[in-house]
Design a protein around this motif. Structure first.
Motif, PDB file in Angstrom:
ATOM      1  N   VAL A   1       0.855  -1.180   0.000  1.00  0.00           N
ATOM      2  CA  VAL A   1       0.000   0.000   0.000  1.00  0.00           C
ATOM      3  C   VAL A   1       0.895   1.234   0.000  1.00  0.00           C
ATOM      4  N   HIS A   2       0.526   2.214  -0.821  1.00  0.00           N
ATOM      5  CA  HIS A   2       1.291   3.454  -0.953  1.00  0.00           C
ATOM      6  C   HIS A   2       0.359   4.647  -0.761  1.00  0.00           C
TER       7      HIS A   2
ATOM      8  N   PRO B   1      18.896   2.289  -1.986  1.00  0.00           N
ATOM      9  CA  PRO B   1      19.331   3.258  -0.966  1.00  0.00           C
ATOM     10  C   PRO B   1      19.440   4.668  -1.536  1.00  0.00           C
ATOM     11  N   GLY B   2      18.977   5.642  -0.775  1.00  0.00           N
ATOM     12  CA  GLY B   2      19.098   7.035  -1.167  1.00  0.00           C
ATOM     13  C   GLY B   2      18.173   7.482  -2.278  1.00  0.00           C
ATOM     14  N   CYS B   3      17.267   6.615  -2.710  1.00  0.00           N
ATOM     15  CA  CYS B   3      16.369   6.966  -3.816  1.00  0.00           C
ATOM     16  C   CYS B   3      15.102   7.653  -3.307  1.00  0.00           C
ATOM     17  N   HIS B   4      14.455   8.386  -4.204  1.00  0.00           N
ATOM     18  CA  HIS B   4      13.177   8.994  -3.864  1.00  0.00           C
ATOM     19  C   HIS B   4      12.109   7.921  -3.696  1.00  0.00           C
ATOM     20  N   ASP B   5      11.108   8.249  -2.884  1.00  0.00           N
ATOM     21  CA  ASP B   5      10.080   7.296  -2.498  1.00  0.00           C
ATOM     22  C   ASP B   5       8.785   8.074  -2.257  1.00  0.00           C
ATOM     23  N   ASN B   6       7.663   7.373  -2.249  1.00  0.00           N
ATOM     24  CA  ASN B   6       6.404   8.007  -1.853  1.00  0.00           C
ATOM     25  C   ASN B   6       6.474   8.379  -0.381  1.00  0.00           C
ATOM     26  N   VAL B   7       5.598   9.261   0.063  1.00  0.00           N
ATOM     27  CA  VAL B   7       5.674   9.721   1.449  1.00  0.00           C
ATOM     28  C   VAL B   7       5.443   8.574   2.432  1.00  0.00           C
ATOM     29  N   VAL B   8       4.620   7.596   2.035  1.00  0.00           N
ATOM     30  CA  VAL B   8       4.389   6.389   2.831  1.00  0.00           C
ATOM     31  C   VAL B   8       4.253   5.210   1.875  1.00  0.00           C
ATOM     32  N   ALA B   9       4.903   4.103   2.195  1.00  0.00           N
ATOM     33  CA  ALA B   9       4.777   2.893   1.372  1.00  0.00           C
ATOM     34  C   ALA B   9       5.223   1.697   2.193  1.00  0.00           C
TER      35      ALA B   9
ATOM     36  N   LEU C   1      -1.492   0.625   6.066  1.00  0.00           N
ATOM     37  CA  LEU C   1      -1.352   2.059   5.813  1.00  0.00           C
ATOM     38  C   LEU C   1      -1.175   2.829   7.116  1.00  0.00           C
ATOM     39  N   VAL C   2      -1.990   2.519   8.112  1.00  0.00           N
ATOM     40  CA  VAL C   2      -1.910   3.219   9.399  1.00  0.00           C
ATOM     41  C   VAL C   2      -0.552   2.969  10.050  1.00  0.00           C
ATOM     42  N   LYS C   3      -0.089   1.714  10.041  1.00  0.00           N
ATOM     43  CA  LYS C   3       1.197   1.367  10.654  1.00  0.00           C
ATOM     44  C   LYS C   3       2.350   2.081   9.954  1.00  0.00           C
ATOM     45  N   GLU C   4       2.368   1.993   8.619  1.00  0.00           N
ATOM     46  CA  GLU C   4       3.471   2.584   7.865  1.00  0.00           C
ATOM     47  C   GLU C   4       3.452   4.109   7.935  1.00  0.00           C
TER      48      GLU C   4
END
Length: 256
Positions: A88-89, A116-124, A137-140
């Protein structure tokens, strides 16, 4: 050779590896499969993949997500068998006072085993055994972005899912990612708690469009961001000649 050398667990043919039918319940199948892969890990077999052992399991479903669980498998071993996995993202965006939109992106810790060091979604995050989509989703959101329920409940909107298959040095991974969007207040700033994110930055949409074309964006997270841009009309058919192909790739169909 690793599978065929364990005839007490697997039946191997020229086209398939089958778990023996004597393992008739989820618990027995889970035990024997994970003991097998733990032994391979200890022997240094599939070391590039099993070297990232997580002590976390994903459920393998009979007919798709939320159907009967056949067994639970160590997360690191999933690409070896080519099992479907689910995650889930969350796309976190902000409406600015001038009406423009900006998007929060994370940058992965330089110590992460993958990307490592790469861009990512705000939560995933991947959906572990025993967890549902919302639970994950809540945990992450809490662990990765310091985002409590006050930013999610009744605000985070389910926005479908994307599906694709990753083929790389680790193996083959058909993956489904459930997608949520959340409009965040201008004053909110994500704060990582689990050490897996080096930092966050709020980008303009034009900056996000540029970032998703670069190699330093985790591949599936770039796909999530592209899906967001398409759904919110920030990428148009006239702007992107491969609009149809990109839309189809984001919703690939699996043949099993």
């Amino acid at each position: 050779p690793s599978f065929s050398s364990s005839p007490d667990i697997f039946q191997c043919t020229s086209t398939a590896v089958n778990l023996l039918e004597k393992f008739q319940n989820r618990e027995d199948r889970t035990r024997v499969v994970n003991e097998f892969f733990a032994r391979l890990r200890d022997e240094g077999v599939f070391n590039h993949t099993l070297g990232g052992w997580r002590d976390e399991t994903y459920s393998v479903f009979r007919d798709g997500f939320k159907s009967d669980v056949l067994f639970d498998i160590e997360r690191a071993a999933v690409p070896i068998l080519g099992c479907k996995s689910y995650g889930v993202h969350l796309n976190g965006y902000v409406r600015m006072s001038d009406g423009s939109m900006k998007m929060w992106l994370g940058k992965r810790s330089p110590t992460k085993a993958k990307y490592p060091g790469c861009h990512d979604n705000v939560v995933a995050g991947g959906i572990s055994s025993g967890y549902g989509v919302w639970d994950t989703l809540v945990k992450e959101a809490d662990e990765e972005a310091g985002m409590g329920l006050e930013y999610l409940s009744g605000i985070a909107v389910p926005a479908g899912c994307i599906s694709y298959t990753v083929v790389n040095q680790y193996g083959t991974s058909p993956e489904v990612e459930f997608v949520y969007d959340v409009e965040l207040p201008q004053e909110f700033v994500p704060c990582n708690k689990d050490g897996e994110v080096a930092g966050f930055e709020l980008y303009t949409i034009e900056e996000v469009k540029e970032l998703v074309t670069r190699d330093n964006f985790k591949t599936n997270c770039a796909a999530i961001a592209i899906d967001f841009l398409i759904r919110h009309g920030q990428i148009t058919p006239d702007e992107l000649p491969s609009y149809v192909e990109v839309s189809q790739i984001l919703h690939s169909r699996f043949h099993y």
